[in-house]
Write an enzyme that holds these catalytic residues in place. Structure first.
Site, PDB file in Angstrom:
ATOM      1  N   HIS A  68      53.061  41.228  35.415  1.00 49.68           N
ATOM      2  CA  HIS A  68      52.469  41.656  36.594  1.00 49.68           C
ATOM      3  C   HIS A  68      52.121  40.492  37.512  1.00 49.68           C
ATOM      4  O   HIS A  68      50.970  39.810  37.082  1.00 49.68           O
ATOM      5  CB  HIS A  68      50.904  42.329  36.326  1.00 49.68           C
ATOM      6  N   MET A  70      50.266  38.498  40.457  1.00 51.28           N
ATOM      7  CA  MET A  70      49.217  38.395  41.199  1.00 51.28           C
ATOM      8  C   MET A  70      49.199  37.272  41.904  1.00 51.28           C
ATOM      9  O   MET A  70      48.294  36.385  41.737  1.00 51.28           O
ATOM     10  CB  MET A  70      47.901  38.788  40.626  1.00 51.28           C
ATOM     11  N   MET A 139      46.432  50.031  40.519  1.00 47.30           N
ATOM     12  CA  MET A 139      45.286  49.380  39.886  1.00 47.30           C
ATOM     13  C   MET A 139      44.169  50.150  39.938  1.00 47.30           C
ATOM     14  O   MET A 139      43.657  50.961  41.221  1.00 47.30           O
ATOM     15  CB  MET A 139      45.036  48.092  40.817  1.00 47.30           C
TER      16      MET A 139
HETATM   17  C1  DX5 Z   1      43.440  42.786  36.143  1.00 46.79           C
HETATM   18  C2  DX5 Z   1      44.730  42.879  35.299  1.00 46.79           C
HETATM   19  C3  DX5 Z   1      44.495  43.784  34.275  1.00 46.79           C
HETATM   20  C4  DX5 Z   1      43.371  43.540  33.257  1.00 46.79           C
HETATM   21  C5  DX5 Z   1      43.141  44.748  32.480  1.00 46.79           C
HETATM   22  O1  DX5 Z   1      43.559  41.902  37.237  1.00 46.79           O
HETATM   23  O2  DX5 Z   1      45.872  43.223  36.235  1.00 46.79           O
HETATM   24  O3  DX5 Z   1      45.626  43.752  33.293  1.00 46.79           O
HETATM   25  O4  DX5 Z   1      43.413  42.547  32.367  1.00 46.79           O
HETATM   26  O5  DX5 Z   1      41.895  44.617  31.773  1.00 46.79           O
HETATM   27  P1  DX5 Z   1      41.125  45.693  31.152  1.00 46.79           P
HETATM   28  O6  DX5 Z   1      41.936  46.697  30.191  1.00 46.79           O
HETATM   29  O7  DX5 Z   1      40.029  44.922  30.437  1.00 46.79           O
HETATM   30  O8  DX5 Z   1      40.556  46.305  32.257  1.00 46.79           O
HETATM   31 ZN    ZN Z   2      47.844  43.750  34.994  1.00 49.89          ZN
END
Ligand code: DX5
Ligand code: ZN
Length: 220
Positions: A68, A70, A139
């Site tokens: 993923h 970002m 998200m």
């Molecule tokens: C946030 C990430 C998620 C995050 C999920 O930017 O993309 O993958 O780590 O973490 P939890 O499951 O703790 O919400």
């Molecule tokens: Zn993620």
């Protein structure tokens, strides 16, 4: 339905000093994919890991690496992550001016291409991308950090995207990321998600708990 749900633990919540062992532990605990959160301190307010770490982790699991991104810009790093061993590469359309081109680039490297929608990004963003993507990632928190609370307005978006996917007749994964717990997982699944990212909920309690945590998220 619950047995068909894929669980993709986010290694953002793992012990970074022992990442290889952590990846092996979630693999043995029965996860489906390994979710790797790549953050650049520019597109999102946090910095995590790059292609060298993905490459080092690759030998610790044969399960699909769900990367993923970002990061902004995106295109100049896609090949590095593909070469490092990513199987699925997802990106945020806001991170670069040419989302359609980015999808084609990922696919040209033989990888599954995913598009990620932030909480404020409408499902409509997919209108001219859905026919080309292999995965849509919704998200359910603002990207940047683990351990945030699930934003329930995203359930309506998941429902809308499930309908869009059905219309295509193609096999497109619908993944949800952020705030997934044993309480929110069933909501995301009934809205139409088939793959759940879970960081905090997978890694809580340490390695002895990972298998039970994953089973609980599947609703078993
Ligand atoms: C946030 C990430 C998620 C995050 C999920 O930017 O993309 O993958 O780590 O973490 P939890 O499951 O703790 O919400
Ligand atoms: Zn993620």
């Amino acid at each position: 339905m619950s047995s068909a749900v894929r669980i993709a633990p986010s290694i953002l919540s793992a012990d970074f000093a022992r990442l290889g062992e952590e990846v092996r532990a979630i693999d043995e605990a029965g996860c489906d994919w390994i979710h790797v959160d790549v953050m650049d301190g520019h597109f999102v307010p946090n910095i995590t890991i790059g292609p060298a770490v993905v490459k080092a982790l690759r030998r610790h699991s044969a399960k699909p690496f769900d990367v993923h991104l970002m990061i902004s810009p995106v295109d100049n790093y896609v090949k590095d992550f593909a070469d490092a061993g990513a199987d699925i590469i997802s990106f945020h359309p806001e991170a670069g001016p040419h989302a359609h081109r980015t999808v084609q680039l990922i696919k040209s490297l033989g990888k599954m291409a995913g598009v990620v929608l932030n909480p404020a990004t409408p499902a409509k963003m997919l209108d001219y991308l859905i026919d080309d993507v292999d995965l849509v990632l919704v998200m359910s928190v603002n990207p940047g950090f683990g351990g945030q609370s699930f934003i329930s307005s995203q359930l309506r978006k998941i429902e809308a995207i499930r309908k869009m996917i059905e219309k295509t007749g193609r096999d497109i994964r619908l993944e949800v990321d952020g705030g997934i717990t044993t309480e929110t997982a069933p909501l995301a699944i009934s809205a139409g998600a088939d793959t759940l990212v879970a960081g905090t909920a997978t890694f809580k309690g340490g390695p002895d708990q990972y298998a039970a945590n994953i089973r609980a998220l599947r609703g078993e």
